[in-house]
Write a protein that holds these residues in place. Structure first.
Motif, PDB file in Angstrom:
ATOM      1  N   SER A   1      78.347  96.317  41.758  1.00 47.26           N
ATOM      2  CA  SER A   1      79.272  95.185  41.728  1.00 47.26           C
ATOM      3  C   SER A   1      79.073  94.290  42.935  1.00 47.26           C
ATOM      4  O   SER A   1      78.928  94.763  44.067  1.00 47.26           O
TER       5      SER A   1
ATOM      6  N   THR B   1      86.532  95.992  40.538  1.00 51.89           N
ATOM      7  CA  THR B   1      85.414  96.822  41.005  1.00 51.89           C
ATOM      8  C   THR B   1      85.812  98.287  41.110  1.00 51.89           C
ATOM      9  O   THR B   1      85.037  99.182  40.732  1.00 51.89           O
TER      10      THR B   1
ATOM     11  N   ASP C   1      82.170  90.468  40.250  1.00 55.25           N
ATOM     12  CA  ASP C   1      83.632  90.500  40.278  1.00 55.25           C
ATOM     13  C   ASP C   1      84.082  89.181  40.904  1.00 55.25           C
ATOM     14  O   ASP C   1      84.100  89.025  42.124  1.00 55.25           O
TER      15      ASP C   1
END
Length: 260
Positions: A79, A67, A58
């Motif tokens: 993530s 996320t 991310d």
């Protein structure tokens, strides 16, 4: 630069963070009423290319908007969120406190060595939204080259952002007038703009110090650029992605997908 792999926070509990998440979402939706549709298409493309258990980066994660939606839709995803903004990272840390699927990294994307701080060498998908217009094109050019080395073969990079087309000036003017009229109506009904949201954050006892630091880092606003979708697609291909094109757009925003 520091790495936070523990997801612990000293800045308040999760309920506090979630209130700020909702507040941030409302402020962003004032600018982009199609924001949730944009996220939906982004995650559709993640599923189409890399499945429902992706390892995701991310990029310029902010509060963790991508996320949060990723994990809601794909509970087996993981993530890594990376950002430099101490205030938005404080909200992200509170939001994902105790969630082992999430690692947050504090780093400057203009520093060419930031990939060394990541917990993985490659990712199935790198996702970013409404963030890279803070960079000038020379920095973005270098960033795209580094991303080509982080996305695995068959993986994807997606950037959702403002990508204006200067070849359509009359269309641009009409769209801008209509958009600002809608924003004006929403503001009269109590919607916060970007500056008002940050003014409130500066008064929060938890966010006051991080907010002061973020304005020391960034200044009042971005010194970036907003190149066209054609520029993004061409540059991504030049930097090593096999294919790149827009997969969604609104009158003011574009979602660019690049396939490694």
């Amino acid at each position: 630069m520091t790495t936070d792999a523990t997801n612990a926070t000293d800045t308040g509990n999760r309920a506090w963070a979630l209130r700020y998440q909702r507040s941030w979402d409302r402020q962003q939706e004032w600018y982009m009423p199609d924001r949730e549709e944009r996220f939906r298409v982004m995650l559709d493309m993640v599923e189409a290319f890399v499945g429902t258990e992706p390892r995701v980066l991310d990029l310029a994660c902010g509060t963790g908007s991508i996320t949060a939606r990723l994990l809601d839709r794909f509970p087996d995803a993981t993530s890594t969120g990376i950002d430099l903004d101490p205030a938005l990272l404080a909200i992200a840390r509170g939001t994902f406190e105790g969630d082992e699927r999430v690692v947050l990294v504090e780093a400057d994307l203009k520093d060419p060595h930031w990939p060394a701080l990541l917990p993985y060498d490659t990712y199935d998908a790198v996702l970013t939204a409404t963030a890279l217009h803070w960079l000038r094109t020379d920095a973005l050019d270098g960033l795209y080259g580094r991303l080509a080395g982080l996305v695995r073969h068959g993986g994807v990079f997606m950037n959702a952002d403002h990508m204006p087309d200067d070849t359509t000036p009359r269309i641009n003017v009409a769209e801008r007038i209509q958009r600002h009229a809608r924003m004006g109506r929403a503001q009269s009904e109590g919607a916060l703009d970007w500056a008002e949201w940050w003014a409130q954050a500066a008064e929060d006892p938890v966010l006051a110090a991080p907010t002061a630091r973020r304005f020391e880092i960034y200044g009042a606003h971005a010194d970036g650029e907003m190149p066209s979708a054609a520029w993004h697609a061409s540059t991504l291909r030049e930097k090593g992605f096999a294919e790149a094109r827009a997969v969604w757009c609104s009158p003011s925003d574009t979602l660019m997908l690049a396939l490694r």
